[in-house]
Design a protein around this motif. Sequence first.
Motif, PDB file in Angstrom:
ATOM      1  N   LYS A  36      -8.299  10.457   9.464  1.00 31.44           N
ATOM      2  CA  LYS A  36      -8.319   9.819   8.151  1.00 31.44           C
ATOM      3  C   LYS A  36      -7.099  10.288   7.356  1.00 31.44           C
ATOM      4  O   LYS A  36      -6.480  11.303   7.682  1.00 31.44           O
ATOM      5  N   HIS A  37      -6.750   9.537   6.309  1.00 28.36           N
ATOM      6  CA  HIS A  37      -5.706   9.996   5.393  1.00 28.36           C
ATOM      7  C   HIS A  37      -6.143  11.328   4.769  1.00 28.36           C
ATOM      8  O   HIS A  37      -7.292  11.471   4.356  1.00 28.36           O
ATOM      9  N   CYS A  38      -5.207  12.284   4.696  1.00 29.76           N
ATOM     10  CA  CYS A  38      -5.575  13.598   4.152  1.00 29.76           C
ATOM     11  C   CYS A  38      -5.813  13.535   2.644  1.00 29.76           C
ATOM     12  O   CYS A  38      -6.591  14.318   2.100  1.00 29.76           O
ATOM     13  N   GLY A  39      -5.121  12.614   1.959  1.00 27.79           N
ATOM     14  CA  GLY A  39      -5.279  12.480   0.520  1.00 27.79           C
ATOM     15  C   GLY A  39      -4.479  13.477  -0.291  1.00 27.79           C
ATOM     16  O   GLY A  39      -4.501  13.443  -1.522  1.00 27.79           O
ATOM     17  N   LYS A  40      -3.753  14.382   0.357  1.00 28.64           N
ATOM     18  CA  LYS A  40      -3.074  15.472  -0.343  1.00 28.64           C
ATOM     19  C   LYS A  40      -1.563  15.517  -0.131  1.00 28.64           C
ATOM     20  O   LYS A  40      -0.842  16.074  -0.964  1.00 28.64           O
ATOM     21  N   CYS A  41      -1.084  14.986   0.970  1.00 26.07           N
ATOM     22  CA  CYS A  41       0.361  15.041   1.223  1.00 26.07           C
ATOM     23  C   CYS A  41       1.079  14.060   0.298  1.00 26.07           C
ATOM     24  O   CYS A  41       0.460  13.203  -0.338  1.00 26.07           O
ATOM     25  N   GLY A  42       2.396  14.179   0.216  1.00 31.14           N
ATOM     26  CA  GLY A  42       3.162  13.358  -0.702  1.00 31.14           C
ATOM     27  C   GLY A  42       2.973  11.871  -0.512  1.00 31.14           C
ATOM     28  O   GLY A  42       2.880  11.117  -1.485  1.00 31.14           O
ATOM     29  N   THR A  43       2.907  11.423   0.743  1.00 32.75           N
ATOM     30  CA  THR A  43       2.757   9.992   0.986  1.00 32.75           C
ATOM     31  C   THR A  43       1.359   9.503   0.625  1.00 32.75           C
ATOM     32  O   THR A  43       1.200   8.359   0.179  1.00 32.75           O
ATOM     33  N   CYS A  44       0.353  10.343   0.794  1.00 27.40           N
ATOM     34  CA  CYS A  44      -0.999   9.965   0.363  1.00 27.40           C
ATOM     35  C   CYS A  44      -1.078   9.872  -1.160  1.00 27.40           C
ATOM     36  O   CYS A  44      -1.671   8.940  -1.710  1.00 27.40           O
ATOM     37  N   VAL A  45      -0.469  10.854  -1.848  1.00 31.86           N
ATOM     38  CA  VAL A  45      -0.457  10.838  -3.307  1.00 31.86           C
ATOM     39  C   VAL A  45       0.277   9.592  -3.806  1.00 31.86           C
ATOM     40  O   VAL A  45      -0.182   8.894  -4.722  1.00 31.86           O
ATOM     41  N   GLU A  46       1.403   9.286  -3.182  1.00 31.51           N
ATOM     42  CA  GLU A  46       2.187   8.108  -3.564  1.00 31.51           C
ATOM     43  C   GLU A  46       1.391   6.824  -3.307  1.00 31.51           C
ATOM     44  O   GLU A  46       1.431   5.886  -4.113  1.00 31.51           O
ATOM     45  N   ARG A  47       0.659   6.783  -2.204  1.00 36.45           N
ATOM     46  CA  ARG A  47      -0.185   5.625  -1.884  1.00 36.45           C
ATOM     47  C   ARG A  47      -1.228   5.406  -2.979  1.00 36.45           C
ATOM     48  O   ARG A  47      -1.401   4.294  -3.485  1.00 36.45           O
ATOM     49  N   LYS A  48      -1.916   6.490  -3.348  1.00 35.00           N
ATOM     50  CA  LYS A  48      -2.945   6.401  -4.388  1.00 35.00           C
ATOM     51  C   LYS A  48      -2.358   5.888  -5.697  1.00 35.00           C
ATOM     52  O   LYS A  48      -2.936   5.025  -6.365  1.00 35.00           O
ATOM     53  N   GLU A  49      -1.202   6.444  -6.086  1.00 30.78           N
ATOM     54  CA  GLU A  49      -0.566   6.064  -7.347  1.00 30.78           C
ATOM     55  C   GLU A  49      -0.129   4.598  -7.337  1.00 30.78           C
ATOM     56  O   GLU A  49      -0.289   3.884  -8.334  1.00 30.78           O
ATOM     57  N   ALA A  50       0.395   4.130  -6.199  1.00 24.96           N
ATOM     58  CA  ALA A  50       0.864   2.744  -6.102  1.00 24.96           C
ATOM     59  C   ALA A  50      -0.298   1.763  -6.177  1.00 24.96           C
ATOM     60  O   ALA A  50      -0.220   0.748  -6.887  1.00 24.96           O
ATOM     61  N   LEU A  51      -1.368   2.056  -5.462  1.00 26.04           N
ATOM     62  CA  LEU A  51      -2.528   1.162  -5.489  1.00 26.04           C
ATOM     63  C   LEU A  51      -3.148   1.122  -6.881  1.00 26.04           C
ATOM     64  O   LEU A  51      -3.495   0.049  -7.390  1.00 26.04           O
TER      65      LEU A  51
END
Length: 217
Positions: free
Chosen positions: A190-205
Amino acid sequence: MEKDSVIIISGGMDSITMLYDKKDSIALGISFDYGSNHNAREIPFAKLHCKRLGIRHITINLEFVHQYFKSSLLDGAEAIPEGNYNDENMKSTVVPFRNGIMLSIAAGIAESNDLKNVLIANHAGDHTIYPDCRPEFINSIDKATQAGTFAKVRVLAPYTNITKTDIAKIGKKLGIDYTETWSCYKGGEKHCGKCGTCVERKEALAGAGIDDTTEYE
């Protein structure tokens, strides 16, 4: 519209959005397996979306990158930093000249298939971290591929000066289901939710007003 382009498609939000955004001009999707933590999670989505759109897809193995290049993206999930997507924190994830290598190969494949353009989905959020995502690099390699091919192959990067949130807004209009994309650099189940790309994904959505149904750890 003439199908005159290849697209470098990872299976992430940005390239999948561009795939749908420019689908009428795309004849071929190219993914590169360079041994990163998340290639095995991303590439199946690239194949899925190309198949859905009736676009031919190929995966090119760049095993030498994993063997000879230095990047935390190649060193296992535990090497990936957590936190915001900023210069110092995520600099270790740079794979040196990755886009230069992939664009060069894609330009050769484009000319070999009588195609005129190579599409890449770098965006403004990449600029501070990745030198080969910046406008000056894109402009330079566009000139190089035109000079170095009989067909004067172009490198087109229409998202260069927009944000990932802007890209998500385009995807929202196109009706893209972003659960069928992969962002996490750790490449787990699953997505870790903590790395930079996960954080960026959350912010973009969130910025695009899209309900984030991504499964996070």
